[in-house]
Enzyme design. Structure first.
Site, short mmCIF file in Angstrom:
data_model
loop_
_atom_site.label_atom_id
_atom_site.label_comp_id
_atom_site.label_asym_id
_atom_site.label_seq_id
_atom_site.Cartn_x
_atom_site.Cartn_y
_atom_site.Cartn_z
CD GLU A 68 -2.97 -0.04 -0.38
OE1 GLU A 68 -2.81 1.15 -0.70
OE2 GLU A 68 -3.61 -0.85 -1.06
C1 LIG Z 1 3.20 -9.72 0.64
C2 LIG Z 1 2.82 -8.70 -0.39
C3 LIG Z 1 1.48 -8.49 -0.66
C4 LIG Z 1 1.11 -7.56 -1.64
N1 LIG Z 1 -0.21 -7.44 -1.98
C5 LIG Z 1 -0.54 -6.71 -3.09
C6 LIG Z 1 -1.86 -6.75 -3.63
O1 LIG Z 1 -2.76 -7.40 -3.07
N2 LIG Z 1 -2.10 -6.08 -4.78
C7 LIG Z 1 -1.14 -5.36 -5.43
O2 LIG Z 1 -1.42 -4.78 -6.46
N3 LIG Z 1 0.13 -5.30 -4.93
C8 LIG Z 1 0.45 -5.95 -3.79
N4 LIG Z 1 1.74 -5.93 -3.31
C9 LIG Z 1 2.73 -5.10 -3.99
C10 LIG Z 1 3.17 -3.90 -3.16
O3 LIG Z 1 2.14 -2.94 -3.11
C11 LIG Z 1 4.48 -3.37 -3.77
O4 LIG Z 1 5.49 -4.30 -3.42
C12 LIG Z 1 4.82 -1.99 -3.29
O5 LIG Z 1 3.94 -1.05 -3.82
C13 LIG Z 1 6.25 -1.58 -3.66
O6 LIG Z 1 6.51 -1.82 -5.02
P1 LIG Z 1 7.81 -2.64 -5.45
O7 LIG Z 1 7.84 -3.88 -4.65
O8 LIG Z 1 7.84 -2.75 -6.92
O9 LIG Z 1 9.03 -1.74 -4.96
P2 LIG Z 1 9.69 -0.55 -5.80
O10 LIG Z 1 8.65 0.37 -6.29
O11 LIG Z 1 10.66 -1.11 -6.78
O12 LIG Z 1 10.50 0.20 -4.64
C14 LIG Z 1 11.80 -0.23 -4.18
C15 LIG Z 1 12.33 0.84 -3.22
O13 LIG Z 1 12.49 2.08 -3.93
C16 LIG Z 1 11.74 3.11 -3.30
N5 LIG Z 1 11.13 3.97 -4.31
C17 LIG Z 1 10.44 3.59 -5.41
N6 LIG Z 1 10.06 4.68 -6.12
C18 LIG Z 1 10.50 5.76 -5.43
C19 LIG Z 1 10.41 7.16 -5.63
N7 LIG Z 1 9.76 7.68 -6.67
N8 LIG Z 1 10.99 7.96 -4.71
C20 LIG Z 1 11.62 7.47 -3.63
N9 LIG Z 1 11.73 6.14 -3.40
C21 LIG Z 1 11.18 5.30 -4.28
C22 LIG Z 1 10.68 2.39 -2.46
O14 LIG Z 1 10.30 3.17 -1.34
C23 LIG Z 1 11.40 1.11 -2.05
O15 LIG Z 1 12.16 1.34 -0.90
C24 LIG Z 1 2.12 -6.81 -2.30
C25 LIG Z 1 3.47 -7.01 -1.99
C26 LIG Z 1 3.82 -7.95 -1.07
C27 LIG Z 1 5.30 -8.19 -0.82
#
Ligand SMILES: Cc1cc2nc3c(=O)[nH]c(=O)nc-3n(C[C@H](O)[C@H](O)[C@H](O)COP(=O)(O)OP(=O)(O)OC[C@H]3O[C@@H](n4cnc5c(N)ncnc54)[C@H](O)[C@@H]3O)c2cc1C
Length: 593
Positions: free
Chosen positions: A434
């Protein structure tokens, strides 16, 4: 292992004394939320949490959900617990009577949800995601869509999911690639989604996926994303689940925590979907719903902190180790000052987070239902400001508290048998999904503070100043000591707001965004603890109610001031120094390291 017992005394205190349940119950449509009715709901929910959900938490973690050939089996006991959960009407609690719900205010569903999350966070995610999907349909679904899906979903017979994330589109949803091609009255959805919570499971007869996708002629970026309903089984004309839609779970993740909650990789291969609202406005709809989802995850921080505290307290009372510093005999570790320090840190921060979350929930109710438009608007602005704080601060603190819980257990915390480690593992996801803490902090600094020139934040600071004059009237030394700490905290927030609004360098504003979010949380928590202490003082002087509870509330508020609120000036310095050196190393220097 200790059994979860809902902290009913504190929940009732916060509901009635801090969040204004009586005022919320005067809002149109919420007349049934009398103190007695709410008490009865909390009692029943507490029993369900302790007797049904809590006993499945550890075994669910050990067993995990298991994928086999596209199907997912949840751990032993989950199916039966979910059946009882729905039969008890718990799934329907927050929804309108029109769709089979009980139409209770957010303020009332909040402590109930806290109980589900404390007793079994993995289980609680299924109804949470269903709630998100229901809200999307309520918000923009067509009448036929609402009629076909809402009654079953409110009842819990069908569950919901939110399909946003793709391998290349996590925090940045403008990169979503899943396709939606028009085909008569529906669309054919194709693409891959990852990390989908309860994307596949055996708890319910059907799963309703809410999927973000692009139509072929959609504009690039966030303005070209639409939202679709994609059922696992196509509903028949009589409402029973029919033909299989090609929306399949190809695997589930192996994770650090929440093992019982299946996290699915979903593949859509020309699956039939129906657009929600208008094309290209999917992300906008998601944003409207985001407050509710972020609030709910913030509440997970509160809930895990509470559970970790209860377990640590039970252990500290039993574990004999070391000698009493005065009496010299072997004592349970709860007698040692440092163990007390850890327990007080756990307790005081949990209570502060709970108070902030519940008062925010009440503000949501006022923003939705108050007859006076001006009051609705002011509450709306306040909620918008506080949501990233509730989400970011409560989840980060929830992890800290769960980690302290492990520490209180010593070596027994690091092994799995006591269950303390599970809370830390489960809590770890809450700062990621989220929207990560970094994303929440950027939302706070960019959208909620810089965009309105700091107006919403300054309005909140004025509440802190008003409390200062109430604190000055207190005759209690512990409460008086909070006064300068809170004033310092308010000044720290004010300085940071000036900095964020005034800085010309966006990188400097964002570099200190997470410390700023933490500062806001700590001060908002202190504000609520000081309010609580003043009410406790009043009740004690009128000899009204539970003396020991009120005395503990004042002592806990004092502790919070001396151990947590005092961090405010340091955080301020970091923020106003443009994040204090976070961008100091060049990319080359990082590479050389
Ligand atoms: C157990 C689990 C359940 C989940 N459930 C759902 C679900 O039901 N539905 C769904 O759609 N998704 C779900 N997710 C996905 C989750 O919402 C994402 O993992 C989350 O939004 C982060 O995206 P990412 O993993 O691609 O990380 P990334 O976006 O790649 O981020 C990696 C790091 O970079 C930082 N970062 C990224 N962009 C920026 C920026 N512009 N400025 C500063 N810092 C930045 C982040 O803070 C983080 O520390 C789930 C994930 C997990 C692990």
């Amino acid at each position: 292992m200790s059994t979860y017992a809902a902290p009913l005394k504190d929940m009732r205190f916060v509901l009635n004394e801090l969040a204004g349940l009586a005022e919320v119950a005067k809002l149109p449509g919420y007349e049934d939320a009398s103190s007695d009715t709410v008490d009865a709901i909390l009692e029943e929910a507490s029993k369900f949490a302790s007797e049904v959900l809590d006993p499945l938490n550890y075994s669910g973690d050990q067993e995990g959900s298991i994928w086999s050939d596209g199907e997912v089996r949840t751990p032993k006991g989950f199916r039966e617990a979910y059946r009882q959960f729905c039969e008890g009407g718990w799934n329907a609690l927050p929804f309108e009577a029109q769709w089979g719900g009980q139409g209770l205010p957010r303020l009332v569903s909040t402590p109930v949800q806290e109980m589900w999350k404390s007793s079994n966070m993995s289980f609680s995610l299924c109804p949470l995601l269903t709630q998100g999907a229901i809200e999307a349909l309520l918000l923009r679904g067509s009448e036929p869509l609402k009629k076909a899906y809402l009654p079953k979903m409110v009842e819990g017979k069908w569950t919901g999911t939110m399909n946003l994330t793709e391998p290349q589109a996590g925090s940045d949803l403008s990169l979503v690639r899943t396709k939606a091609e028009r085909s008569g009255d529906h669309y054919l959805i194709s693409g891959q989604k990852i990390f989908i919570t309860y994307g596949e499971h055996d708890l319910a007869e059907n799963i309703v996926h809410l999927v973000l996708a692009r139509t072929p002629d959609a504009p690039e970026g966030v303005k070209g994303i639409s939202l679709f309903v994609v059922p696992k089984l196509m509903p028949n004309a009589d409402g029973t689940p029919g033909k299989r839609n090609p929306a399949r779970c190809v695997s589930i993740e192996h994770k650090l925590g929440i093992h019982a909650s299946p996290t699915a990789v979903m593949v859509y291969d020309k699956a039939v979907g129906y657009v929600v609202g208008e094309e290209n406005r999917g992300l906008e709809y998601m944003f409207i719903m985001m407050n509710a989802a972020r609030f709910a995850v913030g509440l997970e921080g509160v809930a895990i902190a509470e559970r970790a505290f209860q377990r640590a307290l039970a252990f500290a009372k039993e574990r004999l180790q070391g000698r009493d510093l005065v009496e010299g005999r072997t004592v349970p570790i709860i007698r040692h000052p440092d163990v007390r320090r850890m327990l007080m840190l756990m307790k005081s921060q949990t209570e502060a987070m709970r108070a902030l979350a519940y008062t925010t929930a009440a503000a949501v109710d006022f923003s939705n239902r108050h007859p006076d438009g001006e009051i609705r608007k002011r509450n709306h602005v306040y909620v918008d400001l506080m949501i990233p704080v509730v989400k970011g601060w409560s989840t980060e603190t929830g992890i800290d508290v769960a980690s302290l819980g492990v520490q209180v257990h010593g070596g027994m915390g690091f092994v799995e048998e006591t269950g303390a480690a599970q809370y830390l593992r489960d809590a770890r996801i809450t700062t990621i999904y989220e929207g990560t803490t970094g994303i929440q902090a950027m939302d706070l600094v960019g959208r909620k503070i810089a965009r309105d020139g700091g107006a919403a934040a300054r309005e909140w600071i004025s509440f802190l100043k008003k409390l200062d004059s109430d604190l000055s009237q207190s005759g209690n030394a512990d409460i008086k000591s909070l006064r300068p700490q809170l004033a310092q905290g308010a000044q720290a927030v004010s300085d940071c707001v000036d900095f964020v609004v005034g800085t010309k360098d966006p990188r400097a504003g964002f570099a200190g965004a997470v410390p700023f979010l933490k500062l806001m949380g700590i001060v908002a928590g202190g504000w609520q603890m000081a309010r609580a202490a003043l009410i406790a003082e009043k009740r004690l002087s009128s000899k009204d109610g539970d003396k020991s509870f009120y005395e503990a509330k004042i002592a806990t508020a004092r502790f919070y001031g001396d151990h947590v609120l005092v961090q405010a000036p340091g955080l301020r310095d970091t923020v106003v120094k443009g994040g204090a050196g976070v961008m100091a190393l060049s990319d080359e220097q990082f590479l050389a390291a």
